[in-house]
Every structure is written in structure tokens, then in C-alpha cells.
Design an enzyme around this catalytic site. Structure first.
Site, mmCIF file in Angstrom:
data_model
loop_
_atom_site.group_PDB
_atom_site.id
_atom_site.type_symbol
_atom_site.label_atom_id
_atom_site.label_comp_id
_atom_site.label_asym_id
_atom_site.label_seq_id
_atom_site.Cartn_x
_atom_site.Cartn_y
_atom_site.Cartn_z
ATOM 1 N N ASP A 38 -15.502 -80.727 46.402
ATOM 2 C CA ASP A 38 -14.593 -79.688 46.889
ATOM 3 C C ASP A 38 -13.032 -79.973 46.721
ATOM 4 O O ASP A 38 -12.169 -79.449 46.189
ATOM 5 C CB ASP A 38 -14.808 -79.398 48.533
ATOM 6 C CG ASP A 38 -15.947 -78.902 48.748
ATOM 7 O OD1 ASP A 38 -16.596 -78.302 47.354
ATOM 8 O OD2 ASP A 38 -16.597 -78.572 49.735
ATOM 9 N N TYR A 39 -12.828 -81.688 46.926
ATOM 10 C CA TYR A 39 -11.671 -82.014 46.695
ATOM 11 C C TYR A 39 -11.273 -81.930 45.282
ATOM 12 O O TYR A 39 -10.070 -81.517 44.923
ATOM 13 C CB TYR A 39 -11.662 -83.449 47.047
ATOM 14 C CG TYR A 39 -10.157 -84.245 46.716
ATOM 15 C CD1 TYR A 39 -9.327 -84.081 47.926
ATOM 16 C CD2 TYR A 39 -10.234 -85.120 45.865
ATOM 17 C CE1 TYR A 39 -8.102 -84.825 47.687
ATOM 18 C CE2 TYR A 39 -8.917 -85.750 45.513
ATOM 19 C CZ TYR A 39 -8.017 -85.840 46.419
ATOM 20 O OH TYR A 39 -6.871 -86.431 46.026
ATOM 21 N N LYS A 121 -21.717 -112.424 53.557
ATOM 22 C CA LYS A 121 -20.343 -111.596 53.322
ATOM 23 C C LYS A 121 -20.452 -110.570 54.064
ATOM 24 O O LYS A 121 -21.331 -109.533 53.657
ATOM 25 C CB LYS A 121 -20.009 -111.745 52.132
ATOM 26 C CG LYS A 121 -18.452 -111.133 51.713
ATOM 27 C CD LYS A 121 -18.215 -111.242 50.398
ATOM 28 C CE LYS A 121 -16.560 -110.751 50.172
ATOM 29 N NZ LYS A 121 -16.325 -109.616 50.577
ATOM 30 N N CYS A 433 8.904 -84.912 30.222
ATOM 31 C CA CYS A 433 7.465 -85.020 30.868
ATOM 32 C C CYS A 433 7.353 -84.692 32.225
ATOM 33 O O CYS A 433 7.781 -85.858 32.910
ATOM 34 C CB CYS A 433 6.738 -86.011 30.244
ATOM 35 S SG CYS A 433 5.002 -86.276 30.903
HETATM 36 S S1 IVH Z 1 -13.922 -116.227 54.491
HETATM 37 C C1 IVH Z 1 -9.912 -117.630 52.676
HETATM 38 N N1 IVH Z 1 -16.307 -115.586 55.082
HETATM 39 O O1 IVH Z 1 -14.248 -111.240 52.574
HETATM 40 C C2 IVH Z 1 -11.258 -116.853 52.838
HETATM 41 N N2 IVH Z 1 -14.654 -113.959 54.532
HETATM 42 O O2 IVH Z 1 -13.240 -111.100 49.760
HETATM 43 C C3 IVH Z 1 -11.576 -116.113 54.224
HETATM 44 N N3 IVH Z 1 -15.643 -111.783 54.465
HETATM 45 O O3 IVH Z 1 -10.946 -111.064 53.163
HETATM 46 C C4 IVH Z 1 -12.364 -115.510 54.125
HETATM 47 N N4 IVH Z 1 -17.269 -111.917 55.255
HETATM 48 O O4 IVH Z 1 -12.532 -110.203 55.138
HETATM 49 C C5 IVH Z 1 -15.124 -115.296 54.638
HETATM 50 N N5 IVH Z 1 -18.275 -115.112 55.858
HETATM 51 C C6 IVH Z 1 -17.162 -114.589 55.173
HETATM 52 C C7 IVH Z 1 -17.081 -113.355 55.018
HETATM 53 C C8 IVH Z 1 -15.368 -113.000 54.575
HETATM 54 C C9 IVH Z 1 -16.765 -111.040 54.630
HETATM 55 C C10 IVH Z 1 -14.519 -110.754 53.809
HETATM 56 C C11 IVH Z 1 -12.936 -111.208 54.364
HETATM 57 C C12 IVH Z 1 -12.206 -111.590 53.263
HETATM 58 C C13 IVH Z 1 -13.068 -110.877 52.067
HETATM 59 C C14 IVH Z 1 -13.002 -111.605 50.937
#
Ligand code: IVH
Length: 676
Positions: A38-39, A121, A433
Site C-alpha cells: 500500500d505504501y 549474536k 532536474c
Molecule cells: S560485541 C565492539 N557481542 O551486534 C563490539 N555484539 O554487529 C561490541 N550484538 O553493535 C559488540 N550480540 O549491538 C557483541 N554477543 C554479542 C552481540 C553483539 C549482538 C550486536 C551489538 C553490536 C552489533 C555489531
């Protein structure tokens, strides 16, 4: 399109407001109210009307917006230590290369093991929690890494975040991820649906939208969680290793991942990656990879960081999520610098929990590489925050005509060309433009160009919206709107007269600034001077640029190469630009070009400044060289006559020595300038 001009203007105004509102909902509040499709329909309707009525394109038209401007009401806070990001890896080889790089950097002996931590992560948003004497005093989002947003009252509502901690250093910043568990996200969306509230696209958006609330009571009602993964500023170290420091954070009461393991080799790292990937579906929250960190903190210290990521850490991402769908259309967006970007419109499809309706197709070459045509089945992928892209064309063998990339700008119909060796196709419409209008006007009046006082961005946007400003010449006709302007909020007799006087004062501009102000690609102020030194007037320059041997004649000008020559030919070749220039020249009369250069022993010589200059800026040094009739160049070659070297001069100095070029210091240069 059977719509009257008045209706079109009206509809464009409504669309601009409506689309801006949806942008804010999506980007700032993580709370889209309508589907991507829709957007899209709104954006397309806007584009369709603009194509038929190009002169009605508004300054705030969505076709010109580059995403939503952040308009957060939260206070900004500078981080005591920058919040870094991580380099990404997608394969075992890249992990091996990371470890090899660490070894090389530290010059480790072959038998010396490198221990790493490996942990999930988390797909949330990072947050820094500052404790002074055991009390939580500040919580901040990452922001751009240097400056984040103050979310202290919001963070205080999260049960996982302790208000007070015991046994910790007097000053400690604990960093980690604020996230929403999958089940909590589903339940929240369910509640939202029942109460007619906003539906979030995924847990990450829900977490971000919930944390970044002006009213912390809203955050309190949202099920947010926190998992610590590191730290920022500390008044004393937490330990000698990442592992022991994380254990201390756990001891202070912070949740840390129970999947954090120590690994001692590439094989062990990849085994832990496989184990975490295996556990992924059953984890209560979304993860998008595994993070490895060098365990020894003294090594982390030595490894330091490159750009915005530490050399001691790596994010090993899970493979991107993919899906198949149909490419319904290829639209061309024109950026502020005239770049034509193809955008693929798709039959909306879910990819890893997010509905995707648009993909970037990057550029003309990418479309050709994939053999894309409207109607093709395509495989798309979405990796983390990256804009979704097409990875494969599933029907490229079907006999259908190839897509032909436009050779004219969809916004203004000027020719669109790619410079030699460049993949990007750009609109040559420059001055006329609409997609480029505001940027061009801003450039034209800027300090280094026409330097019209009191005509800033806000005013330009205001006048463009009123339809008073299309091209630079209109600036000199603003006096015809004097009485309308006086009736507008914020404009008084004095401010109007000052502005009109400032404009009138520039009716006989210095020609190099004028030429520079036209915004021809690659023509900076120095090149503008070089051109005028050779051709004398802009009229003559134009004659040459549209002449038979333009390329040859232009590139023979001292300081002008084939790239600049081509840009000039493209610009003057375009009838719209010539018309806009004629229009401008009917309003202003540039002064005759006067080379400010004196006749000195340096006339015609080439000088290179290198190293750090202490008594003057580089721009000033260049200007001094020009006043002596010399040219300031950026690199040392056989054509260089003199090198002025300050402290820290490196390869240029070496090259000068090799070529036997005279080298002097800054003080000696100052003497030359003084005596000339
Ligand atoms: S270490 C200096 N550990 O991923 C690095 N980051 O892509 C500090 N993140 O900004 C991050 N899980 O927000 C670290 N186990 C984990 C993490 C993690 C998620 C995020 C974090 C960082 C981003 C980097």
C-alpha cells in the site's frame, strides 16, 4: 492521466504529507500502519503525477526523500567510549582468516594458541548502561556509535537491568542487547491487533520501538529483556580475559548468554557456530550469528580497532534468508546528485519474517548481469539490516526482450549517461532536474560559489515549495514576489529587503565562483579558474564545449583532464542546461576573469604541499601558490617544480627526492610568498 493541474497539485501535497507520515511511523516509531504494497502504491501514484506535471514536483516530494530524517524526541548523549560494531564473516574461511590476522598482528609464535569466546549474536539493539558507585545513572542507545539517545527512564523499567549493583568498579558501563523474546513479541502483536494498535514487523523493531519511547510508561508495558555482552568505560579492569570479565558481569546480576563458550582453534570455533545454529530455532529470542572475541584482554588492547570495528572481534553471520517472487516492475529513482538507481518492485513475499516488496537493483550493470526483465521470477535475499537484493534470476532463459536502462532522466527527460569506466548512470539535467533542484540551488548560493547571504537551505526549500524557484535564474527574480513574501510568516520588511539586496549585490559575480556554482560534475573552484584562465569567459567555454573538437581542446587546458572535459561536454551538450545558463546570464553579468596571479618567477610552475602545515590551512597554501601564478597539485610527478613539506610528510617527499625536485619547508615558503 486525466487530472487537472490544480487537482494534481492538491493531490501531490496530500501525498507528500501522507507518505511523510508513513515514513515517520515506519522509521521513527517502528510502527507501520500500512503494508509495504500500500505504501508503494502511494509512492507510485506520486511518481506518476510528477511525471505528467514535472513542474509541480514539490520541494518535500517523497520522490526526493532519502528515507526518513530522524526526528526523535529523545535527548542525545555522547558515549564516553564509542560503541563499535563488528566486522561480518559469512564462511569458515573468513573465520580462519580472522584468526590468522590476529596471529599476524600480534606476531604470535606458531605454537601459541589463540583462545576466543564464542556466543550468540542477539538480534536486538545495543544499549550502554552507566553505573556510578553502584547506581544506574544513564542508559543510552548506540545511535551512530559516538552519540546515542538517552533512554534512562525506559531502561529502568526493564527487569533484567539492575538499578543497583554491588562489588563492581566505582564507574562501569555495561553494554549489551535489549531485545524482545519471540513469544512476547507474538503476544504483544496479538494484543495490539485486538486493541487496534500498531503491529510490529519483527521482534527487533518491536524492541527498538518500545525502548525509544518518550513516555517510559509505554516501555514499562512492553516485555523487554537485556543480555550483557561487553562493557565501555571502566574505572578499573574487570579481569584479564573476556571470559572472566563476562563472569564478573554475571556476578553483578546481569544476564549473560548461557551459550558462551571458550574455543581454542578454528575447528572449535566452527563447531560452536554449528551448535548455536542448531539451537537457534529453539532459542526464545532471535539471533543472527555467532560473535567471536579474542579472550586475552591485553591482546584486545594491542589489537585495537580499524574504522569502527575492533580487530579482536568478529560476527560470523548465519546465511541470509532467501525467498522467490516475481519482479513486477523496475522503477528508476533519481538521487540528489542525479544518479539513476533502479528499484525492483516485487510481488510482496515474506523473507525471514519480514514482508519484502522492494529490492535495490544497484545499477545498470547489475540488471544486465542478472539478465533481469519485468515479469521474471527472482530469488531474493535479506541479510540482517542490509537492503534486500536479487541474488538470482530463475527465468533468465525464457525468451523475452532484455530490459533497456533509460537513457533519459525519468524526472526531467534530460539525457542520462554513464561516464567512461563508471557504472552509475547520471541525469545531465543538472539545473533543471527537479530531483536535483534543491541541492543545486543550495550549491549555487553557497559560500564558495555565489555566496548569497541569507539564502540558506530553509529559505530555498520554502521558495521552491511556493514554486518561486526552479532554476538559479529565479533567484534573481525573487524581487517580483516581494509583496507575497511580506505577507508570509517570519518575513519582515527589513529581512526581505536585506535578502533582495544580498541577491542584487551578486549580479556581477566573480566568474570562477559563478562557473563553480553551476555544479558541473568535477568542476571545483580551482578547475573553474583553470578553465577561465584559458577561455576568458563562460560564453567562450560553452562554445568550445559544444564545438567539434571539444574533448581535445578542453583536456589540453592546464589542470583539466579527460574526465573534466567529458563532464563539461555532457553539461553543455544538454539543451536544458544551455537554456538555464542563458536565462541566468540574462539576469547576471559575470565580471571579466582576472587572474589574481602576479607575474613572478613561479608563474606557471607546479607546487605540491605535503605533510602538516602549521601556520596555514591547505586551502590557504593553495591560494598563495595561485597568487604567485603557480598551480598547487595533489601529487608529485616529473612536472612538479617545488615541494613544500611539513612534518609527517611521507611518500610524496620520498618521490620528490627520487625525482630530484627541490624541497623546502613551510618557513622558506612563507619567505617566498612575502618576497613575491
Ligand atoms: S560485541 C565492539 N557481542 O551486534 C563490539 N555484539 O554487529 C561490541 N550484538 O553493535 C559488540 N550480540 O549491538 C557483541 N554477543 C554479542 C552481540 C553483539 C549482538 C550486536 C551489538 C553490536 C552489533 C555489531
Amino acid at each position: 492521466m486525466s487530472i487537472s493541474e490544480a487537482d494534481a497539485a492538491n493531490r501531490l501535497m496530500r501525498l507528500a504529507k501522507e507518505i511523510a507520515r508513513h515514513n515517520r511511523l515506519y522509521h521513527d516509531r517502528d510502527a507501520p500502519e500500512i503494508t509495504d504494497a500500500d505504501y508503494d502504491a502511494l509512492v507510485r501514484e506520486n511518481a506518476a503525477i510528477e511525471t505528467v506535471f514535472p513542474h509541480l514536483v514539490r520541494a518535500d516530494s517523497p520522490s526526493r526523500a532519502v528515507g526518513a530524517a530522524p526526528s526523535s524526541p529523545l535527548a542525545k548523549v555522547a558515549h564516553a567510549r564509542p560503541m563499535l560494531s563488528l566486522e561480518n564473516a559469512f564462511s569458515g574461511e573468513e573465520v580462519a582468516e580472522f584468526i590468522a590476522r590476529v596471529r599476524r598482528f600480534l606476531s604470535l609464535a606458531p605454537q601459541e594458541p589463540v583462545a576466543l569466546t564464542a556466543e550468540p549474536k542477539i538480534d536486538g539493539l545495543s544499549c550502554s548502561l552507566r553505573y556510578e558507585d553502584g547506581a544506574l545513572v544513564l542508559a543510552a542507545t548506540r545511535g551512530d556509535g559516538a552519540i546515542g539517545e538517552d533512554v534512562t527512564p525506559n531502561a529502568r523499567t526493564i527487569a533484567d537491568i539492575p538499578q543497583r549493583i554491588a562489588g563492581a568498579p566505582a564507574l562501569i558501563e555495561v553494554r549489551g542487547e535489549v531485545y524482545m523474546a519471540k513469544a512476547d513479541f507474538a503476544a504483544l502483536n496479538q494484543r495490539q491487533a485486538e486493541s487496534g494498535g500498531k503491529i510490529f514487523a519483527n521482534p527487533r523493531n518491536a524492541a527498538a520501538g518500545s525502548l525509544r519511547q518518550k513516555d517510559a510508561s509505554i516501555t514499562a508495558a512492553r516485555p523487554l529483556r537485556f543480555l550483557a555482552h561487553g562493557w565501555g568505560e571502566l574505572s578499573e579492569p574487570l579481569g584479564h580475559t573476556q571470559g572472566s570479565a563476562m563472569a564478573r558481569l554475571a556476578g553483578f546480576g546481569f544476564p549473560v548468554s548461557n551459550l558462551l563458550r571458550m574455543v581454542g582453534s578454528v575447528e572449535e570455533a566452527l563447531a560452536q557456530y554449528a551448535a548455536i545454529e542448531q539451537a537457534r530455532a529453539d532459542l526464545p529470542f532471535d539471533i543472527d550469528g555467532v560473535v567471536y572475541k579474542v579472550d586475552r584482554l591485553d591482546w584486545q588492547e594491542r589489537l585495537g580497532q580499524v574504522a569502527r570495528a575492533p580487530r579482536w572481534g568478529l560476527a560470523h553471520k548465519f546465511p541470509a534468508e532467501r525467498a522467490e517472487t516475481t519482479l513486477e516492475a523496475i522503477d528508476i529513482q533519481v538521487g540528489r546528485t542525479g544518479k539513476l538507481t533502479p528499484v525492483g518492485r516485487l510481488t510482496p513475499v515474506g523473507v525471514g519474517g519480514v514482508m519484502v516488496a522492494n529490492v535495490t537493483l544497484h545499477n545498470r550493470d547489475e540488471i544486465a548481469r542478472l539478465g533481469l526483465r519485468v515479469g521474471d521470477r527472482v530469488r531474493i535475499q535479506r541479510a540482517g539490516d542490509v537492503i534486500p537484493q536479487v541474488v538470482e534470476n530463475l527465468t533468465r532463459d525464457e525468451p523475452r526482450a532484455a530490459y533497456s536502462f533509460p537513457d533519459h532522466c525519468p524526472e526531467c527527460a534530460s539525457e542520462a549517461v554513464a561516464e567512461e569506466g563508471e557504472v552509475d548512470v547520471r541525469c545531465t539535467g543538472g539545473l533543471i532536474c527537479p530531483a536535483q533542484r534543491i541541492e543545486r540551488l543550495k550549491h549555487f548560493v553557497s559560500r564558495a560559489a555565489m555566496d548569497i547571504e541569507g539564502l540558506g537551505e530553509k529559505t530555498i526549500v520554502e521558495f521552491a515549495e511556493l514554486d518561486w524557484l526552479h532554476a538559479p535564474a529565479d533567484i534573481f527574480r525573487l524581487n517580483t514576489h516581494r509583496s507575497d513574501l511580506l505577507g508570509r510568516e517570519g518575513w519582515k520588511e527589513k529581512s526581505v529587503d536585506n535578502l533582495l539586496a544580498a541577491i542584487d549585490a551578486k549580479r556581477e559575480p566573480e566568474p570562477a565562483r559563478f562557473l563553480f556554482g553551476l555544479g558541473i560534475r568535477h568542476v571545483g573552484i580551482v578547475t573553474a579558474k583553470d578553465l577561465l584562465r584559458c577561455f576568458g569567459t563562460i560564453e567562450r567555454l560553452r562554445e568550445v564545449a559544444i564545438g567539434d573538437n571539444a574533448q581535445g581542446e578542453l583536456s589540453s587546458v592546464e589542470g583539466v583532464g579527460p574526465v573534466v572535459a567529458e563532464a563539461l561536454v555532457d553539461f553543455f551538450h544538454e539543451p536544458h542546461n544551455r537554456a538555464a545558463l542563458d536565462d541566468l546570464l540574462s539576469e547576471v553579468r559575470p565580471q571579466p576573469f582576472q587572474s589574481q596571479a602576479q607575474q613572478t618567477e613561479w608563474s606557471g610552475k607546479t607546487i605540491v604541499f605535503t605533510g602538516s602545515l602549521e601556520t596555514m590551512s591547505r586551502d590557504e597554501a593553495k591560494a598563495q601558490a595561485e597568487r604567485l601564478g603557480a598551480r598547487a597539485a595533489g601529487s608529485v610527478s616529473a612536472k612538479t617544480d617545488l615541494v613544500v613539506a611539513g612534518p609527517g610528510a611521507g611518500s610524496k617527499l620520498k618521490k620528490a627526492a627520487e625525482l630530484g625536485i627541490r624541497v623546502i619547508n613551510e618557513a622558506e615558503w612563507a619567505q617566498i610568498v612575502a618576497e613575491a
